[in-house]
Every structure is written in C-alpha cells, then in structure tokens.
Design a protein around this motif. Structure first.
Motif, PDB file in Angstrom:
ATOM      1  N   ILE A  49      18.252  28.153 -87.135  1.00 29.53           N
ATOM      2  CA  ILE A  49      18.491  29.273 -88.306  1.00 29.53           C
ATOM      3  C   ILE A  49      19.494  30.235 -88.036  1.00 29.53           C
ATOM      4  CG2 ILE A  49      17.151  30.564 -89.680  1.00 29.53           C
ATOM      5  CD1 ILE A  49      15.896  27.609 -89.716  1.00 29.53           C
ATOM      6  N   ASP A  50      20.295  30.386 -88.976  1.00 26.10           N
ATOM      7  CA  ASP A  50      21.182  31.597 -89.003  1.00 26.10           C
ATOM      8  C   ASP A  50      20.760  32.943 -89.077  1.00 26.10           C
ATOM      9  OD1 ASP A  50      24.132  32.772 -88.786  1.00 26.10           O
ATOM     10  OD2 ASP A  50      24.485  30.437 -89.033  1.00 26.10           O
ATOM     11  N   ALA A 283      17.044  30.412 -83.397  1.00 24.27           N
ATOM     12  CA  ALA A 283      18.047  30.992 -84.129  1.00 24.27           C
ATOM     13  C   ALA A 283      19.158  31.478 -83.525  1.00 24.27           C
ATOM     14  CB  ALA A 283      17.283  32.295 -85.013  1.00 24.27           C
ATOM     15  N   ASP A 284      20.454  31.411 -84.036  1.00 22.06           N
ATOM     16  CA  ASP A 284      21.770  31.602 -83.282  1.00 22.06           C
ATOM     17  C   ASP A 284      21.726  33.438 -82.928  1.00 22.06           C
ATOM     18  OD1 ASP A 284      22.167  32.494 -85.729  1.00 22.06           O
ATOM     19  OD2 ASP A 284      24.192  31.528 -86.033  1.00 22.06           O
ATOM     20  N   HIS A 285      20.899  34.054 -83.739  1.00 17.89           N
ATOM     21  CA  HIS A 285      21.075  35.591 -83.588  1.00 17.89           C
ATOM     22  C   HIS A 285      19.997  36.047 -84.438  1.00 17.89           C
ATOM     23  CE1 HIS A 285      23.448  35.739 -86.991  1.00 17.89           C
ATOM     24  NE2 HIS A 285      24.224  34.945 -86.660  1.00 17.89           N
ATOM     25  N   HIS A 307      16.938  39.137 -79.899  1.00 16.56           N
ATOM     26  CA  HIS A 307      15.563  38.573 -79.582  1.00 16.56           C
ATOM     27  C   HIS A 307      15.013  37.635 -80.906  1.00 16.56           C
ATOM     28  CE1 HIS A 307      10.772  39.354 -79.048  1.00 16.56           C
ATOM     29  NE2 HIS A 307      11.202  38.035 -78.659  1.00 16.56           N
ATOM     30  N   VAL A 308      15.133  36.344 -80.618  1.00 15.66           N
ATOM     31  CA  VAL A 308      14.993  35.272 -81.518  1.00 15.66           C
ATOM     32  C   VAL A 308      13.921  34.225 -81.547  1.00 15.66           C
ATOM     33  CG1 VAL A 308      17.737  35.322 -81.971  1.00 15.66           C
ATOM     34  CG2 VAL A 308      16.406  33.682 -80.215  1.00 15.66           C
ATOM     35  N   PRO A 309      13.491  33.784 -82.570  1.00 16.46           N
ATOM     36  CA  PRO A 309      12.358  32.893 -82.310  1.00 16.46           C
ATOM     37  C   PRO A 309      12.714  31.537 -81.693  1.00 16.46           C
ATOM     38  CG  PRO A 309      13.074  33.274 -84.943  1.00 16.46           C
ATOM     39  CD  PRO A 309      13.857  33.932 -83.927  1.00 16.46           C
ATOM     40  N   GLY A 320       0.478  26.721 -77.291  1.00 17.28           N
ATOM     41  CA  GLY A 320       0.226  27.808 -76.789  1.00 17.28           C
ATOM     42  C   GLY A 320       1.528  28.836 -76.803  1.00 17.28           C
ATOM     43  N   GLU A 321       1.072  30.330 -76.564  1.00 14.84           N
ATOM     44  CA  GLU A 321       2.333  31.352 -76.537  1.00 14.84           C
ATOM     45  C   GLU A 321       2.884  31.292 -75.192  1.00 14.84           C
ATOM     46  OE1 GLU A 321       3.116  35.524 -78.458  1.00 14.84           O
ATOM     47  OE2 GLU A 321       2.722  33.941 -79.577  1.00 14.84           O
ATOM     48  N   ARG A 322       4.074  31.351 -74.933  1.00 18.16           N
ATOM     49  CA  ARG A 322       4.668  31.473 -73.753  1.00 18.16           C
ATOM     50  C   ARG A 322       5.318  32.772 -73.479  1.00 18.16           C
ATOM     51  NH1 ARG A 322       6.189  26.033 -71.723  1.00 18.16           N
ATOM     52  NH2 ARG A 322       7.923  27.089 -70.785  1.00 18.16           N
ATOM     53  N   ASP A 323       5.319  33.476 -72.379  1.00 22.54           N
ATOM     54  CA  ASP A 323       5.861  34.667 -72.161  1.00 22.54           C
ATOM     55  C   ASP A 323       7.111  34.684 -71.244  1.00 22.54           C
ATOM     56  OD1 ASP A 323       4.335  34.785 -70.078  1.00 22.54           O
ATOM     57  OD2 ASP A 323       3.386  36.790 -70.141  1.00 22.54           O
ATOM     58  N   ASP A 324       7.293  33.415 -70.604  1.00 17.86           N
ATOM     59  CA  ASP A 324       8.534  33.571 -69.739  1.00 17.86           C
ATOM     60  C   ASP A 324       9.725  33.477 -70.562  1.00 17.86           C
ATOM     61  OD1 ASP A 324       7.396  30.939 -70.884  1.00 17.86           O
ATOM     62  OD2 ASP A 324       8.548  29.569 -69.507  1.00 17.86           O
ATOM     63  N   VAL A 325      10.585  34.102 -69.538  1.00 16.57           N
ATOM     64  CA  VAL A 325      12.065  34.545 -70.489  1.00 16.57           C
ATOM     65  C   VAL A 325      12.703  33.461 -70.671  1.00 16.57           C
ATOM     66  CG1 VAL A 325      13.790  36.267 -70.298  1.00 16.57           C
ATOM     67  CG2 VAL A 325      11.576  37.003 -69.491  1.00 16.57           C
ATOM     68  N   VAL A 326      13.499  33.137 -71.824  1.00 19.35           N
ATOM     69  CA  VAL A 326      14.189  31.840 -71.878  1.00 19.35           C
ATOM     70  C   VAL A 326      15.458  32.262 -72.701  1.00 19.35           C
ATOM     71  CG1 VAL A 326      12.212  30.411 -71.659  1.00 19.35           C
ATOM     72  CG2 VAL A 326      12.800  31.200 -74.016  1.00 19.35           C
ATOM     73  N   GLY A 327      16.204  31.356 -72.851  1.00 17.69           N
ATOM     74  CA  GLY A 327      17.534  31.831 -73.454  1.00 17.69           C
ATOM     75  C   GLY A 327      18.163  30.312 -74.310  1.00 17.69           C
ATOM     76  N   SER A 328      19.375  30.535 -75.063  1.00 17.31           N
ATOM     77  CA  SER A 328      19.887  29.600 -75.655  1.00 17.31           C
ATOM     78  C   SER A 328      20.417  28.449 -74.797  1.00 17.31           C
ATOM     79  CB  SER A 328      21.158  30.048 -76.522  1.00 17.31           C
ATOM     80  OG  SER A 328      20.758  31.150 -77.336  1.00 17.31           O
TER      81      SER A 328
END
Ligand SMILES: [Zn+2]
Length: 452
Positions: A49-50, A283-285, A307-309, A320-328
């Motif tokens: 999603i843009d 999302a891209d941003h 901070h993106v979905p 479940g909801e995850r709180d590990d830090v992740v990226g594109s």
C-alpha cells in the motif's frame, strides 16, 4: 515444491522402502501439520500500500482502525507492531522489498532511479522456481520504465487518473498526465489476474495508491485536498489546524475506501480454501500530518513516515501480534520461506519469531537537507528512531533531542560508511568495513554488488 521430497516416488524397491523409512524418520518430527501438501495449488500474494501509516491500520487512542476488514483478515495471521520501511518514499522502499537490500546497497536511493537489472528480485526467484508471476501497480512511480517489472511474466500498470496537473515525474513524461488508479478498479484487475494465472504455483504483487495524496479522491461529495494546499497553508500560516484536520479526515476516508475494495480480495481468498494462499501485506512508507513539523512523506524521517503496517497470513504462520523489530528488507526472505524456495536473500524470514532488540536501518530519499547534506539515514535502536547523517548530530526524531552519546557515535560511524558506499569508493564488502559494521549491529549482505 521441494518440502521434504515426495516419499511415494521412492516406494518401488526394497532399497526404496528402506530409504523411505529413513527419510520419514528424519522429516517426521519437522513436519508442520498446517503446511501445504506437495500437490496443493499454491499462491503467494504480496500487497503493498502506498502511503499507509501504522496507526491508521491498527487504530490508536480513541480512533478505531480505518481498515477494519483488512485488520480482521490480518488477525488470522501474524501482525507486526514494530515494522519499519526502508525509506520514506516509494521506489527505494519497493526496491528493498524486492531485493532485501538497503537503499545504499541496491542503489535506488531516491525516486527516479532504475532498479539494477543485475540484482536478483523476488519475482525472478519465484519465476526460476517455477511460479507464474504477475503484478498490478497503481502508480506511475512503479511503471516498468523503472525496472520493477524484472521477473514478472505479466506487469499491468493501471493509471487512469491525474495527479494534480503533473505532466513530468522525476524527469519522465507522464503519458496524458495519467498517474494513478483507485482500489476499486485495481481489485477488479487483481481478481481477474487470480482467475487467469496459470500453473500450480503463482506469485502476485498488487500495489494500491488510494492513501497517497490527493486526500479525498475516493470521496464523491467532498473536494479533494492535495499536498500543495497543505504546503501553502503551512507557508502562509493560515488555517493550518483546520487544513490538517481536513487532510487527516480525508486520508482516513481514502483508507476506508481502500479497505472496502481490499475486502473483496480477502473474500476471494476465503472462497478458495483449496488453494494454499500466503499473503504478505505492508506499506512503502507512511505519511506526516504536521507531526514533527513534517507534511506528506519524503522530507523528514518521522515515525509516522517510517512505522508501517505489516502482516503475514499463511498456514505456515502462527496467528498473533508480534513485537520483534522488522523491516522492508525482511520481506524477500519471508516470501521465499512461505514458498519453501531456497534463496540467498539477506534479512530475516518472519516465519520465525525474531529479535525484539534488532536494529532496522534505512534512509530518507530527499535532495540535500537544509544543511546541504545529501540524504539522511536512520536506525531504529531499542524501538526509537534515530535520524541523522555522518557529519551531523543525531536527533531522536520525535522530540528533536540529541541522541545519547554512545548511540550518536555508533550511528555516525555507520552512516559515514553508507555515505561512502554510495559511489564514493567505500566498499561495504571490504573485510574491515564489514567487521566494523557488524560491530554496530549491521550485517552486510553477501549479495551486495559494488561498482568497480
Ligand atoms: Zn510511496
């Protein structure tokens, strides 16, 4: 598919029987009861999603999610509450989503650059693994001219609407000024693609643009509001709170329209339970509406832009909801993990729970900032975004405060190396540089290709 082989093919001789028993003994404990069977038709769908903020997706404070249908679908899978885009504009982040590399590694450091044909992209890996590959993109920013079509059998660009009176974008002519399309039509085409795709294994990428400005273009009884009007209000200091409130309201309305269209995609997936389907959504941003003094995206490295979905719905992922830090940059390894395709992408597969202390790195795309610096970097350290450059003091973006000294020192070093890697003779793959970066919590991917 390659998972654990097919024992029946080996069940023809005594030797085969022994082998079968041995293979069974080895693989049985690792078998996932929810995993798709070898014969099932299977598809992997990447949805980008843009311009979608995390809080618009998840809801915050007393404001509910603007995308309730999509959030309900997401809850069947893993929702990542600490996911960060690799950049605050479209092309650099999409290049990271497709290569697993950071902008200074893949070279698309701002909009308008070509994604290097030498780089391996997820569409190419899927195609090499026997998948049919199709894409639908809803913005000129991802037109095939920019190289994002690499690896796709079919690449459908749908631009039926004008963006302001834009005739040129990043030095390229926008044919007839038609720049983008809204989700109703994009989903229509996406559903047709799902029906038309050939082969037992299929990869799809669907890109949506509704939440990008102009805000309110999905709303028929209210006038649109574009970013130029926001900038004008900010410059004249007139009606700023009211203009921002209207922009936020229309942005949420666009997100709602997007959600109603996406619901048809989720319903379609539900209606075809015999097809094993993996969905990765991000999302891209995001977008700034005055937070941190920023508007839109691309000019500032605010949490609202980074901070993106991100969610993954798949029979291979625990809900479940995850709180590990992740990226594109983690998306390619995740897509390959879902499809069980061997690969060499950097980044982590999100199938397994990762590190909540992991660092995420990225950069802003923009032209020189007020101090004339070309590009700014950021790192998420212990959940806080630090933005800055090699030669500047680092600021914690939300409060505009100086970073703690230890972090400031570490990140300046890393940012200096990233700067140097961008065509200024510093080699990321040089053993000493690699070791220095690793000490700062940054791993240089094997797949980085560098200019001689
Ligand atoms: Zn974008």
């Amino acid at each position: 598919m390659s998972r654990t082989g097919n024992p029946r093919r080996r069940f023809s001789t005594v030797d085969g029987l022994r082998l079968f028993a041995a293979v069974l003994a080895i693989v049985a404990p690792a078998c996932d009861p929810n995993a798709p069977t070898a014969q099932a038709r299977e598809r992997v769908i990447l949805v980008t999603i843009d311009t979608l903020r995390w809080d618009t997706f998840e809801g915050s404070g007393n404001q509910a999610s603007a995308l309730p249908e999509t959030l309900a679908f997401a809850r069947r899978g893993a929702i990542f509450s600490r996911a960060y885009a690799a950049s605050n504009v479209t092309q650099p982040t999409h290049a990271s989503l497709f290569t697993g590399l950071h902008p200074w590694e893949h070279g698309v450091t701002r909009n308008g650059q070509l994604l290097d044909f030498e780089l391996e992209t997820v569409a190419e890996t899927f195609r090499d693994a026997g998948f049919s590959t199709s894409a639908i993109v809803a913005s000129f920013a991802l037109d095939s001219d920019f190289g994002f079509d690499q690896g796709f059998d079919a690449y459908e660009a749908i631009f039926g609407r004008e963006l302001a009176t834009l005739r040129q974008w990043e030095g390229r002519r926008v044919p007839q000024g038609l720049f983008y399309e809204l989700a109703d039509r994009v989903v229509e085409h996406a559903l047709a693609r799902l029906s038309a795709a050939e082969g037992e294994r299929q990869f799809f990428w669907f890109h949506f643009f509704d939440t990008h400005d102009p805000y309110g273009d999905t709303v028929t009884d209210e006038a649109d509001l574009g970013l130029p009007e926001l900038y004008a209000a900010a410059a004249s200091k007139r009606d700023v709170p009211a203009t921002l409130a209207r922009a936020r309201h229309l942005y949420r309305a666009d997100a709602g329209a997007l959600d109603r269209a996406l619901a048809r995609l989720w319903q379609r997936i539900d209606a075809e339970p015999s097809i094993v389907t993996h969905v990765v959504f991000t999302a891209d941003h995001g977008e700034s509406f005055g937070e941190g003094g920023a508007l839109g995206h691309g000019d500032a490295l605010t949490a609202w832009e980074l901070h993106v979905p991100l969610f993954v719905v798949s029979p291979r992922v625990d809900p479940g909801e995850r709180d590990d830090v992740v990226g594109s940059v983690d998306i390619p390894a995740t897509l390959m993990g879902l499809a069980d395709i061997p690969h060499a992408y950097p980044g982590r597969s999100l199938l397994a729970v990762g590190d909540s202390d992991a660092r995420v790195w990225g950069m802003s795309s923009t032209a020189p900032d007020k101090r004339g610096r070309d590009g700014r970097y950021f790192a998420v350290v212990d959940g806080t975004i630090y933005a800055g450059a090699a030669d500047g003091v680092l600021f914690e973006d939300r409060a505009g405060l100086a970073a703690p000294e230890a972090i400031d020192e570490q990140l300046r070093k890393a940012f200096a190396i990233f700067d140097g890697a961008r065509g200024r003779g510093v080699s990321l793959t040089d053993p000493e540089t690699r070791a220095a970066l690793e000490a700062l919590g940054y791993a240089v991917p094997e797949s980085v290709t560098e200019e001689p």
